[in-house]
Design a protein around this motif. Structure first.
Motif, PDB file in Angstrom:
ATOM      1  N   VAL A 139       0.971  -1.292   0.136  1.00  0.00           N
ATOM      2  CA  VAL A 139      -0.022  -0.086   0.030  1.00  0.00           C
ATOM      3  C   VAL A 139       0.971   1.179   0.033  1.00  0.00           C
ATOM      4  O   VAL A 139       1.638   1.458   1.062  1.00  0.00           O
ATOM      5  CB  VAL A 139      -0.905  -0.125   1.206  1.00  0.00           C
ATOM      6  CG1 VAL A 139      -1.702   1.260   1.405  1.00  0.00           C
ATOM      7  CG2 VAL A 139      -1.729  -1.234   1.371  1.00  0.00           C
ATOM      8  N   ASN A 140       0.777   2.013  -1.102  1.00  0.00           N
ATOM      9  CA  ASN A 140       1.711   3.266  -0.916  1.00  0.00           C
ATOM     10  C   ASN A 140       0.563   4.517  -0.837  1.00  0.00           C
ATOM     11  O   ASN A 140      -0.329   4.935  -1.857  1.00  0.00           O
ATOM     12  CB  ASN A 140       2.208   3.386  -2.581  1.00  0.00           C
ATOM     13  CG  ASN A 140       2.934   4.512  -2.693  1.00  0.00           C
ATOM     14  OD1 ASN A 140       3.576   5.471  -1.566  1.00  0.00           O
ATOM     15  ND2 ASN A 140       3.379   4.934  -3.763  1.00  0.00           N
ATOM     16  N   ASN A 141       0.676   5.075   0.481  1.00  0.00           N
ATOM     17  CA  ASN A 141      -0.155   6.420   0.609  1.00  0.00           C
ATOM     18  C   ASN A 141       0.488   7.402   0.563  1.00  0.00           C
ATOM     19  O   ASN A 141       0.090   8.547   0.818  1.00  0.00           O
ATOM     20  CB  ASN A 141      -0.866   6.152   2.124  1.00  0.00           C
ATOM     21  CG  ASN A 141      -1.582   5.006   2.252  1.00  0.00           C
ATOM     22  OD1 ASN A 141      -2.520   4.646   1.316  1.00  0.00           O
ATOM     23  ND2 ASN A 141      -1.774   4.269   3.561  1.00  0.00           N
ATOM     24  N   ASP A 142       1.758   7.405   0.170  1.00  0.00           N
ATOM     25  CA  ASP A 142       2.926   8.590   0.130  1.00  0.00           C
ATOM     26  C   ASP A 142       2.279   9.663  -1.119  1.00  0.00           C
ATOM     27  O   ASP A 142       1.964   9.359  -2.118  1.00  0.00           O
ATOM     28  CB  ASP A 142       3.985   8.122  -0.554  1.00  0.00           C
ATOM     29  CG  ASP A 142       5.257   9.352  -0.400  1.00  0.00           C
ATOM     30  OD1 ASP A 142       4.977  10.299   0.070  1.00  0.00           O
ATOM     31  OD2 ASP A 142       6.525   8.906  -0.954  1.00  0.00           O
ATOM     32  N   ARG A 143       2.187  10.828  -0.586  1.00  0.00           N
ATOM     33  CA  ARG A 143       1.784  12.030  -1.132  1.00  0.00           C
ATOM     34  C   ARG A 143       2.868  12.467  -1.976  1.00  0.00           C
ATOM     35  O   ARG A 143       2.677  13.596  -3.054  1.00  0.00           O
ATOM     36  CB  ARG A 143       1.059  12.984  -0.402  1.00  0.00           C
ATOM     37  CG  ARG A 143      -0.142  12.816   0.341  1.00  0.00           C
ATOM     38  CD  ARG A 143      -0.701  13.718   1.297  1.00  0.00           C
ATOM     39  NE  ARG A 143       0.266  14.028   2.224  1.00  0.00           N
ATOM     40  CZ  ARG A 143       0.305  14.857   3.359  1.00  0.00           C
ATOM     41  NH1 ARG A 143      -0.935  15.671   3.386  1.00  0.00           N
ATOM     42  NH2 ARG A 143       0.804  15.049   4.128  1.00  0.00           N
ATOM     43  N   GLY A 144       4.081  12.255  -1.724  1.00  0.00           N
ATOM     44  CA  GLY A 144       5.222  12.980  -2.538  1.00  0.00           C
ATOM     45  C   GLY A 144       5.337  14.268  -2.028  1.00  0.00           C
ATOM     46  O   GLY A 144       4.822  15.049  -1.406  1.00  0.00           O
ATOM     47  N   THR A 145       6.615  15.071  -2.818  1.00  0.00           N
ATOM     48  CA  THR A 145       6.872  16.466  -2.426  1.00  0.00           C
ATOM     49  C   THR A 145       7.100  16.904  -3.864  1.00  0.00           C
ATOM     50  O   THR A 145       7.389  16.377  -4.826  1.00  0.00           O
ATOM     51  CB  THR A 145       8.148  16.403  -1.540  1.00  0.00           C
ATOM     52  OG1 THR A 145       9.213  15.825  -1.865  1.00  0.00           O
ATOM     53  CG2 THR A 145       7.836  15.736  -0.312  1.00  0.00           C
ATOM     54  N   GLU A 198       7.891  19.002 -12.646  1.00  0.00           N
ATOM     55  CA  GLU A 198       9.171  17.937 -13.144  1.00  0.00           C
ATOM     56  C   GLU A 198       9.784  17.790 -11.857  1.00  0.00           C
ATOM     57  O   GLU A 198      10.794  16.766 -11.799  1.00  0.00           O
ATOM     58  CB  GLU A 198       9.860  18.417 -14.352  1.00  0.00           C
ATOM     59  CG  GLU A 198       9.156  18.674 -15.453  1.00  0.00           C
ATOM     60  CD  GLU A 198      10.408  19.565 -16.688  1.00  0.00           C
ATOM     61  OE1 GLU A 198      11.257  19.578 -16.250  1.00  0.00           O
ATOM     62  OE2 GLU A 198       9.466  19.315 -17.785  1.00  0.00           O
ATOM     63  N   GLN A 199       9.809  18.723 -10.861  1.00  0.00           N
ATOM     64  CA  GLN A 199      10.592  18.489  -9.600  1.00  0.00           C
ATOM     65  C   GLN A 199      10.027  17.579  -8.578  1.00  0.00           C
ATOM     66  O   GLN A 199      10.429  17.189  -7.519  1.00  0.00           O
ATOM     67  CB  GLN A 199      10.857  19.584  -9.021  1.00  0.00           C
ATOM     68  CG  GLN A 199      11.569  20.888  -9.939  1.00  0.00           C
ATOM     69  CD  GLN A 199      12.928  20.125 -10.229  1.00  0.00           C
ATOM     70  OE1 GLN A 199      13.813  19.659  -9.475  1.00  0.00           O
ATOM     71  NE2 GLN A 199      13.389  20.535 -11.413  1.00  0.00           N
ATOM     72  N   ARG A 200       8.695  17.008  -8.810  1.00  0.00           N
ATOM     73  CA  ARG A 200       8.069  16.175  -7.786  1.00  0.00           C
ATOM     74  C   ARG A 200       8.704  14.868  -7.698  1.00  0.00           C
ATOM     75  O   ARG A 200       9.017  14.015  -8.598  1.00  0.00           O
ATOM     76  CB  ARG A 200       6.504  16.047  -8.420  1.00  0.00           C
ATOM     77  CG  ARG A 200       5.661  15.237  -7.496  1.00  0.00           C
ATOM     78  CD  ARG A 200       4.310  15.259  -7.695  1.00  0.00           C
ATOM     79  NE  ARG A 200       3.151  14.877  -6.475  1.00  0.00           N
ATOM     80  CZ  ARG A 200       3.067  15.361  -5.694  1.00  0.00           C
ATOM     81  NH1 ARG A 200       3.398  16.295  -5.412  1.00  0.00           N
ATOM     82  NH2 ARG A 200       1.982  14.607  -4.754  1.00  0.00           N
ATOM     83  N   VAL A 201       8.750  14.514  -6.588  1.00  0.00           N
ATOM     84  CA  VAL A 201       9.225  13.106  -6.401  1.00  0.00           C
ATOM     85  C   VAL A 201       8.434  12.282  -5.292  1.00  0.00           C
ATOM     86  O   VAL A 201       7.816  12.898  -4.455  1.00  0.00           O
ATOM     87  CB  VAL A 201      10.859  13.359  -5.473  1.00  0.00           C
ATOM     88  CG1 VAL A 201      11.219  12.033  -4.908  1.00  0.00           C
ATOM     89  CG2 VAL A 201      11.644  13.978  -6.260  1.00  0.00           C
TER      90      VAL A 201
END
Length: 483
Positions: free
Chosen positions: A53-59, A63-66
């Motif tokens: 399960v991947n609940n990560d919203r990222g940062t 193009e810089q989104r990780v």
């Protein structure tokens, strides 16, 4: 003519050979089935269902989104391509919770919503304020969820696999973070640090020539020193940056035998039905005069009441159905009322208990009626020897050899345990094993009735009576006594 001495029975080769073959076959079968199904669970493990399960919203944006969580999931799936022991299922949190609550997953590995943000905080520039610098960034976390309700052994195997995957992902992430920090420092290892220190020394020499810039030179030297040196504690943290937390994905109450109460309860019902069939067969045969009964030194034998095999089986079946109500009620009263076993849906549990004992009992009666004395051995092998190791209750089906997985498709204990897990752990959901259990019980009852009464009817039509009838008079033919 003198009667043979009892000791002469031991000289009979038939007695030794016949008895020896029977006990040899039974002991060998039990050894092969019981130990063979459980001797190498890790070696036999195939496709144990575990959720990713991947609940990560990222940062970041654009193009810089990780999204570091995506990297973790893809890395685990890539590693799993070389190992088919775990079936990693990429699911949403909602779907994973649903399947954990139905016993369809043995565990889950969850990436939290702020995972990328916490990972980024480990390599972010530290504030110059000494008070703020003392606060270490929060460590990223991966959550491992277990599910004892699906089986404690399978849950343990899933927990080991998910924790291993989480630590492997942490190690890979640590390599990336160390490289990022070293790049920010302008070099890697001692050479980069020496270069940074050399640049700082040259700046200090130039500043010393100018008295007005002496204080600024000392500040520049201190800044370079901070950039060059990575403390050992920080380097150790970056090597294994992720904290692995283990929690129960579907908690059980304390009186549930750590997820095994459904198995033990199902085993009690199955053994009760099988033993009741043996007792009922013996009691009916005694009442009909086919067997005698010993009470200590006293023997009782009723007059023979000739009746058909079909009618005898019908009498035994009626007794079994009636006494199943008594036994099912007492089993629930003893386990839930006296022992305090955690259980809800008590009415459904009672109905299930009565139905299980009745179906198992009628099935065993059919085997005894068709095969006679060997029917007791057949019942023991079918309902115990083959049923227990293929139940999936202690060792999950995914960790059993293929032969036992095939047995599990029709062996009764697997179906009974699944239905009881649904009632006791999963709020009596139909698709958590309850509907399969009711269907299997219905099929088993129909097959047993058709097999038992069909074969006994065939025996009767061929005149294969259990006790030869006395010679019938030409004037009158006595009717068999009603039973």
């Amino acid at each position: 003519m003198p009667s043979p001495q009892p000791s002469s029975v031991l000289r009979s080769p038939r007695l030794w050979i016949g008895t020896g073959i029977i006990v040899a076959v039974v002991s060998t079968l039990f050894a092969l089935l019981y130990v063979g199904g459980n001797v190498n669970p890790k070696g036999n493990l195939r496709d144990l269902p575990v959720a990713l399960v991947n609940n990560d919203r990222g940062t970041g944006t654009g193009e810089q989104r990780v999204n570091v969580g995506d990297k973790v999931v893809s890395g685990i799936k890539k590693a799993a391509a070389r190992d088919d022991s775990i079936d990693w299922q990429v699911l949403s949190q909602e779907e994973a919770d649903k399947r954990l609550g139905q016993g369809k997953l043995y565990g889950a590995l969850v990436v939290p919503r702020d995972f990328s943000a916490r990972v980024g905080g480990l390599t972010a520039p530290q504030p110059q304020d000494p008070a703020a610098a003392k606060e270490a960034p929060a460590a990223p976390v991966l959550k491992v969820l277990t599910n004892q309700a699906a089986g404690s052994f399978g849950s343990s195997m899933a927990s080991q696999a998910t924790q291993k995957a989480a630590h492997a992902a942490s190690a890979e992430l640590g390599k990336e973070l160390l490289g990022r920090v070293q790049a920010q420092q302008g070099g890697k290892g001692p050479q980069g640090q020496e270069a940074a220190q050399g640049r700082s020394a040259r700046q200090d020499g130039k500043a010393a020539q100018d008295g007005k810039a002496a204080e600024g030179g000392r500040a520049s030297k201190a800044d370079a020193g901070r950039q060059a040196a990575l403390p050992a504690a920080a380097q150790l943290m970056l090597t294994d940056p992720v904290t692995v937390q283990v929690a129960d994905g579907h908690p059980l109450d304390t009186h549930s035998a750590m997820g095994l109460s459904a198995f033990y309860y199902a085993l009690v019902l199955l053994v009760s039905g099988m033993l009741a069939a043996n007792v009922i067969t013996s009691q009916v045969d005694t009442a009909l005069g086919y067997l005698h009964t010993d009470f200590g030194p006293f023997r009782q034998r009723m007059p023979v009441r000739h009746t058909s095999r079909t009618r005898t089986l019908a009498v035994s079946t009626v007794l079994m159905l009636a006494l199943a109500v008594v036994m099912g009620s007492l089993v629930e009263l003893a386990t839930v009322g006296l022992l305090g076993m955690d259980a809800s849906h008590l009415g459904l549990l009672w109905l299930y208990s009565v139905g299980t004992i009745a179906v198992v009992g009628v099935s065993a009666l059919a085997l005894l009626a068709v095969f006679g004395t060997p029917g007791m051995l057949v019942s023991t092998i079918v309902f115990v020897a083959m049923a227990v190791p293929s139940s999936g209750a202690t060792v999950p089906l995914e960790a059993l050899p293929g032969f036992f997985r095939a047995l599990a498709e029709f062996e009764p204990l697997r179906q009974l345990t699944g239905g009881l897990r649904s009632i006791l752990y999963f709020d009596a959901q139909a698709d958590a094993g309850l509907s399969r259990a009711w269907t299997a019980m219905g099929v088993a009852l129909a097959v047993s009735v058709l097999f038992g009464f069909g074969m006994t009817r065939l025996y009767d039509r061929k005149g294969l009576h259990r006790v030869p009838r006395p010679a019938e008079s030409a004037e009158s033919v006595p009717e068999p006594a009603a039973v």
